[in-house]
Design a protein around this motif. Structure first.
Motif, PDB file in Angstrom:
ATOM      1  N   GLN A  29      -6.370   3.967  -4.116  1.00 44.46           N
ATOM      2  CA  GLN A  29      -5.112   3.418  -4.611  1.00 44.46           C
ATOM      3  C   GLN A  29      -4.597   4.217  -5.798  1.00 44.46           C
ATOM      4  OE1 GLN A  29      -5.367  -0.748  -5.285  1.00 44.46           O
ATOM      5  NE2 GLN A  29      -3.170  -1.016  -5.638  1.00 44.46           N
ATOM      6  N   TYR A  31      -1.182   3.580  -6.761  1.00 41.35           N
ATOM      7  CA  TYR A  31       0.003   2.842  -7.202  1.00 41.35           C
ATOM      8  C   TYR A  31      -0.368   1.363  -7.263  1.00 41.35           C
ATOM      9  CZ  TYR A  31       5.034   2.029  -7.756  1.00 41.35           C
ATOM     10  OH  TYR A  31       6.280   1.692  -8.240  1.00 41.35           O
ATOM     11  N   GLU A  34       0.280  -0.609  -3.931  1.00 38.77           N
ATOM     12  CA  GLU A  34       0.171   0.240  -2.741  1.00 38.77           C
ATOM     13  C   GLU A  34      -0.421  -0.553  -1.567  1.00 38.77           C
ATOM     14  OE1 GLU A  34      -2.028   4.378  -1.339  1.00 38.77           O
ATOM     15  OE2 GLU A  34      -1.859   3.859  -3.448  1.00 38.77           O
ATOM     16  N   GLY A  60       7.719   3.007  -3.324  1.00 37.56           N
ATOM     17  CA  GLY A  60       6.416   2.936  -3.971  1.00 37.56           C
ATOM     18  C   GLY A  60       5.722   4.283  -3.950  1.00 37.56           C
ATOM     19  N   SER A  61       4.483   4.299  -3.494  1.00 39.60           N
ATOM     20  CA  SER A  61       3.727   5.560  -3.435  1.00 39.60           C
ATOM     21  C   SER A  61       3.948   6.325  -2.144  1.00 39.60           C
ATOM     22  CB  SER A  61       2.238   5.272  -3.616  1.00 39.60           C
ATOM     23  OG  SER A  61       1.769   4.449  -2.557  1.00 39.60           O
ATOM     24  N   THR A  63       3.692   5.146   1.210  1.00 40.68           N
ATOM     25  CA  THR A  63       2.817   4.850   2.347  1.00 40.68           C
ATOM     26  C   THR A  63       3.596   4.837   3.655  1.00 40.68           C
ATOM     27  OG1 THR A  63       1.356   3.537   0.926  1.00 40.68           O
ATOM     28  CG2 THR A  63       1.172   3.199   3.290  1.00 40.68           C
ATOM     29  N   SER A  84       7.320   6.493  -8.995  1.00 41.57           N
ATOM     30  CA  SER A  84       6.953   6.275  -7.602  1.00 41.57           C
ATOM     31  C   SER A  84       7.444   7.412  -6.713  1.00 41.57           C
ATOM     32  CB  SER A  84       7.514   4.941  -7.110  1.00 41.57           C
ATOM     33  OG  SER A  84       8.934   4.968  -7.112  1.00 41.57           O
ATOM     34  N   ARG A  91       2.264  13.116  -2.680  1.00 39.32           N
ATOM     35  CA  ARG A  91       1.399  12.650  -1.590  1.00 39.32           C
ATOM     36  C   ARG A  91       1.769  13.292  -0.261  1.00 39.32           C
ATOM     37  NH1 ARG A  91       0.680   6.225  -0.050  1.00 39.32           N
ATOM     38  NH2 ARG A  91      -0.948   6.478   1.545  1.00 39.32           N
TER      39      ARG A  91
END
Length: 205
Positions: A29, A31, A34, A60-61, A63, A84, A91
């Motif tokens: 994790q 965030y 997340e 967010g992150s 996903t 974010s 990512r």
């Protein structure tokens, strides 16, 4: 006991409406809120096809974008936080995704043919992502597939050439005349004479 079932005989199982395997937080994790990729993955696979557009207004992150990219979906994500967005960007740029062949391609048709054994090769392919990908297959072992397996006879014949001389040597060494289904499996104690075992077949103790 009717039969022996190994844990890897059925590597897949039916998914119901209670997702007990998706509980908990994301493994690595990064965030505060997340979501586990497995949850988003299942939602995307249930509701979209390859090439569809997925919208996530709370990035967010990243996903959703990460899972959509992995499964061949286009995506749009929105967020007001620069933190974010920076996490999502890093990512996605730093991720490695599995490579799948398009089903609507010559290479994909050849791969599909090698997996299924069907020779349905066309002259021209359009490369349409909506026709999906050539995915990995999961073997499903059933009693019918075992009973109708033509390889069983081949395996039996191959091992008979190895085991039959050993059975003859065992009979000579023990002075018995065991058939292949009578050879004792446990030799921690001397096997009883074959004639005595036949005499005691009616003994239920």
């Amino acid at each position: 006991m009717r039969y022996r079932l190994y844990i890897d005989d059925y590597p897949v199982k039916r998914i119901g409406d209670v997702w007990t395997d998706t509980a908990g937080f994301a493994g690595d994790q990064i965030y505060v809120v997340e979501t586990r990729p497995l949850i988003v993955q299942r939602c995307i696979l249930m509701t979209t096809d390859p090439g569809d557009l997925v919208l996530d207004p709370t990035c967010g992150s990243g996903t959703t974008a990460y899972v959509a990219e992995q499964w061949g979906r286009r995506w749009i994500t929105i967020d007001t936080s620069r933190v974010s967005l920076a996490l999502a960007r890093a990512r996605l740029i730093g991720s490695h995704f599995p490579y799948y062949l398009l089903a609507d391609s010559h290479e994909g048709a050849l791969k599909e043919s090698s997996i299924t054994g069907k020779t349905d090769i066309k002259e021209v392919y359009g490369g349409n992502i909506r026709n999906g990908f050539v995915y990995e297959r999961v073997p499903h072992i059933t009693l019918g597939s075992i009973a109708n397996n033509a390889e069983i006879d081949t395996i039996w014949e191959r091992w008979q050439e190895v085991l039959e001389p050993l059975r003859n040597a065992f009979n000579s060494a023990t002075g018995q005349s065991y058939e292949e289904w009578e050879v004792p499996r446990d030799l921690t104690t001397p096997p009883p004479p074959r004639k005595n075992r036949q005499e005691n077949q009616g003994d239920t103790r």
